[in-house]
Enzyme design. Sequence first.
Site, PDB file in Angstrom:
ATOM      1  N   ASN A 160      -9.078  -4.239   6.322  1.00 28.17           N
ATOM      2  CA  ASN A 160     -10.488  -3.932   6.009  1.00 28.17           C
ATOM      3  C   ASN A 160     -10.966  -4.662   4.750  1.00 28.17           C
ATOM      4  OD1 ASN A 160      -9.366  -2.503   3.897  1.00 28.17           O
ATOM      5  ND2 ASN A 160      -9.817  -0.476   4.740  1.00 28.17           N
ATOM      6  N   LEU A 161     -10.071  -5.419   4.132  1.00 27.81           N
ATOM      7  CA  LEU A 161     -10.374  -6.228   2.939  1.00 27.81           C
ATOM      8  C   LEU A 161     -10.864  -5.393   1.757  1.00 27.81           C
ATOM      9  CD1 LEU A 161     -11.895  -9.577   4.310  1.00 27.81           C
ATOM     10  CD2 LEU A 161      -9.518  -8.983   3.830  1.00 27.81           C
ATOM     11  N   SER A 216      -1.902   3.399  -1.891  1.00 27.93           N
ATOM     12  CA  SER A 216      -0.549   3.287  -2.455  1.00 27.93           C
ATOM     13  C   SER A 216      -0.432   3.696  -3.911  1.00 27.93           C
ATOM     14  CB  SER A 216      -0.051   1.848  -2.284  1.00 27.93           C
ATOM     15  OG  SER A 216      -0.905   0.979  -2.983  1.00 27.93           O
ATOM     16  N   THR A 226       8.609   3.358   1.073  1.00 31.09           N
ATOM     17  CA  THR A 226       8.605   3.385  -0.392  1.00 31.09           C
ATOM     18  C   THR A 226       9.748   4.187  -0.988  1.00 31.09           C
ATOM     19  OG1 THR A 226       7.343   4.147  -2.304  1.00 31.09           O
ATOM     20  CG2 THR A 226       7.026   5.367  -0.288  1.00 31.09           C
ATOM     21  N   TYR A 280       1.729  10.767  -1.822  1.00 33.42           N
ATOM     22  CA  TYR A 280       1.896   9.385  -1.346  1.00 33.42           C
ATOM     23  C   TYR A 280       3.256   9.233  -0.680  1.00 33.42           C
ATOM     24  CZ  TYR A 280       3.171   4.489  -1.455  1.00 33.42           C
ATOM     25  OH  TYR A 280       3.633   3.245  -1.106  1.00 33.42           O
ATOM     26  N   LYS A 338       4.304   8.663   3.555  1.00 32.82           N
ATOM     27  CA  LYS A 338       5.159   7.627   4.149  1.00 32.82           C
ATOM     28  C   LYS A 338       6.318   8.269   4.916  1.00 32.82           C
ATOM     29  CE  LYS A 338       3.250   3.763   2.627  1.00 32.82           C
ATOM     30  NZ  LYS A 338       2.995   2.511   3.328  1.00 32.82           N
ATOM     31  N   PHE A 371      11.289  -0.809  -3.546  1.00 31.12           N
ATOM     32  CA  PHE A 371      11.228  -0.313  -4.917  1.00 31.12           C
ATOM     33  C   PHE A 371      10.022  -1.019  -5.566  1.00 31.12           C
ATOM     34  CE2 PHE A 371      14.783   2.684  -5.445  1.00 31.12           C
ATOM     35  CZ  PHE A 371      15.053   2.798  -4.092  1.00 31.12           C
TER      36      PHE A 371
END
Length: 329
Positions: A32-33, A77, A117, A141, A145, A169
């Site tokens: 989606n930039l 993120s 992550t 977050y 994930k 990492f």
Amino acid sequence: MRLLVTGGAGYVGSHIVWALSDRGDEVVVYDNLRQGHREALPPTVRLVEAELADEAALDAVLGDGHWDGVLHFAALSLVGESMQRPFHYMTENAGLGIRLIDACVRHGVGRFILSSTAALFGNPETMPITETTRIDPGSPYGESKLMIERALYWADRIHGLRYACLRYFNAAGADPAGRSGEDHRPETHLIPLIIEAALGLRPEILVFGDDYPTPDGTCVRDYVHVSDLAQAHLAALARIETGSATYNLGSGTGHSVLDVIRSVERVSGRPVPFRMMPRRPGDPAVLVAGSDLIRSETGWTPQYTVLDDIVATALAWRQAHPNGYGNAA
Ligand code: UDP
């Protein structure tokens, strides 16, 4: 291979797109930039500018011919932001990620690689962190994930979707050929911020905490070069042929915040003004990866094992792009 890369115009994604293009794969980027940049991509790569939430757009792309695999990078993120907006992270990251997996199953995509992550390990007591270390996400977050990792487990068991979860990492550095680099808006990551301080683009760097139980009191992280991450994705794509896998991805060496400041000073030849601040909520003291499993199962070996070499690539890119993308010097 013909591969769809969500979030492929972002920092880590774009480096993987370059690596796939370099080896001759046909890559389509779905982004989606909002964080990504068209300029980060090889000019020949097709970009579909769309939201992951746009089911019609996603269905149209996945229905457009055969796909050998999907690599999923598109995500929010920021650990700190996720502590403020937990359900936003769960609906955006986990919800849309799981819908993407569902769409892949419906469209017969056989391979899926997830950008996961170290944040799903929380604050572990023993280092290095291996794939058997207890999972206990320290933030929404990390939790988001983990939810996608679990969805992939069931997608494989029930539908035979082969996957690899790659738990990064601290991704760092830039393409050594200067084709892609790190440009987040706003920037929150340590190495680009220190480089900005060294180049006089910001007055100083704030060090979040000097009272951690580490050798110099500042947080220790495992900085892994994005080009090494890119090679790990190629290795994982090959590994998937024999079954799904989940790997930790780091260099295996820890560096404190002060180590990184000294490294930027050495490599740039300029002093970095810094100021000690209180701890940043949610930051674990030490995160260092044990990456033996991916090494032994795929033969992957990080090429960048010296922090100064990682910093040098990041510095070179930033010097060539003082204002980031769209403003090359
Ligand atoms: N950090 C810092 N000052 C900053 C940004 C980061 O001291 O302006 C520290 C942060 O507390 C952490 C390390 O640098 O210990 C790496 O932070 P980053 O946000 O780059 O990555 P994270 O480890 O949070 O994924």
